[in-house]
Design a protein around this motif. Structure first.
Motif, PDB file in Angstrom:
ATOM      1  N   ARG A 134       0.598  -1.126  -0.262  1.00  0.00           N
ATOM      2  CA  ARG A 134       0.395  -0.073   0.280  1.00  0.00           C
ATOM      3  C   ARG A 134       1.015   1.561   0.031  1.00  0.00           C
ATOM      4  N   ILE A 135       0.286   2.314  -0.793  1.00  0.00           N
ATOM      5  CA  ILE A 135       1.863   3.616  -1.338  1.00  0.00           C
ATOM      6  C   ILE A 135       1.534   3.831   0.622  1.00  0.00           C
ATOM      7  N   ALA A 136       2.347   4.713   1.178  1.00  0.00           N
ATOM      8  CA  ALA A 136       2.570   5.911   2.419  1.00  0.00           C
ATOM      9  C   ALA A 136       1.634   6.651   2.124  1.00  0.00           C
ATOM     10  N   ARG A 137       1.173   6.784   3.405  1.00  0.00           N
ATOM     11  CA  ARG A 137       0.834   8.173   3.308  1.00  0.00           C
ATOM     12  C   ARG A 137       0.682   9.054   4.465  1.00  0.00           C
TER      13      ARG A 137
ATOM     14  N   LEU B  60      -1.584  12.954  10.451  1.00  0.00           N
ATOM     15  CA  LEU B  60      -0.546  12.733  11.237  1.00  0.00           C
ATOM     16  C   LEU B  60      -0.175  11.290  11.806  1.00  0.00           C
ATOM     17  N   ALA B  61      -1.347  10.681  11.863  1.00  0.00           N
ATOM     18  CA  ALA B  61      -1.005   9.272  12.115  1.00  0.00           C
ATOM     19  C   ALA B  61      -0.393   8.716  11.804  1.00  0.00           C
ATOM     20  N   LYS B  62      -0.920   8.953   9.905  1.00  0.00           N
ATOM     21  CA  LYS B  62      -0.844   7.940   9.356  1.00  0.00           C
ATOM     22  C   LYS B  62       1.060   8.292   8.725  1.00  0.00           C
ATOM     23  N   ALA B  63       0.824   9.759   9.051  1.00  0.00           N
ATOM     24  CA  ALA B  63       3.056   9.676   9.315  1.00  0.00           C
ATOM     25  C   ALA B  63       3.390   9.802  10.008  1.00  0.00           C
TER      26      ALA B  63
END
Length: 201
Positions: A170-173, A189-192
């Motif tokens: 899955r591509i990073a977000r 922010l959570a995905k970072a």
């Protein structure tokens, strides 16, 4: 719209149907079309009709093309063992602009959205599975949008591909380049944080 003569109102109504155009933008375009020379309007109309008649879906990846296969699928220099799954043709174009991806694509033409009546049968999922049947594909990258529907689509595909002999990623977000933390929403922010990378031992 009240106050518009009927022919102008018809033009306005057609522009209002286009995604991303509000009432003011649609009205501005309608007036602009009326102000254009007739030859320019005819050329615009003919260009739209020609595009509609000549553009079709690539038989392999379902991206837009004017032949049986798109340029990317025909390109022998691309890595055909890696398929990036996107929702729409414009998403593939966005990936191409990054110049960082050398594989091929598969365009779903939508995402799962039960409220809108869009289930797996309405997407190009069967065709994706068919492409994996050759055994040449080693990795499938899920690059659907980072919203509720896009995440649901990625989760569904990940489950579906679990038993396939391919790596599913899955591509990073996360935060965009140049973005300030104070303006980022909680999900970003959570995905970072989730997709952080180690830079020391």
């Amino acid at each position: 719209m009240a106050g518009l003569i009927k022919p102008l109102n018809s033009v306005y109504d057609q522009f209002r149907r286009l995604p991303g155009l509000g009432n003011k933008s649609a009205l501005r375009l309608a007036y602009h079309i009326i102000d254009m020379p007739e030859e320019d309007v005819r050329r615009l109309a003919e260009t739209l009709l020609q595009a509609k008649r000549n553009i079709r879906f690539c038989r392999e990846c379902f991206n837009l093309t004017d032949s049986d296969e798109c340029e990317i699928c025909r390109d022998e220099k691309r890595d055909h063992s890696m398929i990036c799954v996107v929702e729409q043709p414009q998403d593939a174009m966005a990936m191409e602009r990054s110049r960082g991806y050398t594989g091929v694509y598969h365009v779903l033409h939508g995402c799962l959205s039960p409220l809108d009546g869009i289930g797996p049968e309405e997407l190009r999922i069967k065709e994706l599975l068919s492409r994996l049947g050759s055994g040449d594909v080693k990795e499938v990258i899920l690059a659907t949008n980072s919203n509720v529907e896009g995440e649901a689509t990625a989760a569904y595909l990940a489950q579906l591909l679990k038993h396939q002999p391919v790596v599913v990623s899955r591509i990073a977000r996360g935060l965009p380049m140049g973005g300030d933390l104070e303006y980022a929403d909680e999900v970003t922010l959570a995905k970072a944080l989730e997709n952080r990378t180690r830079i020391t031992g």
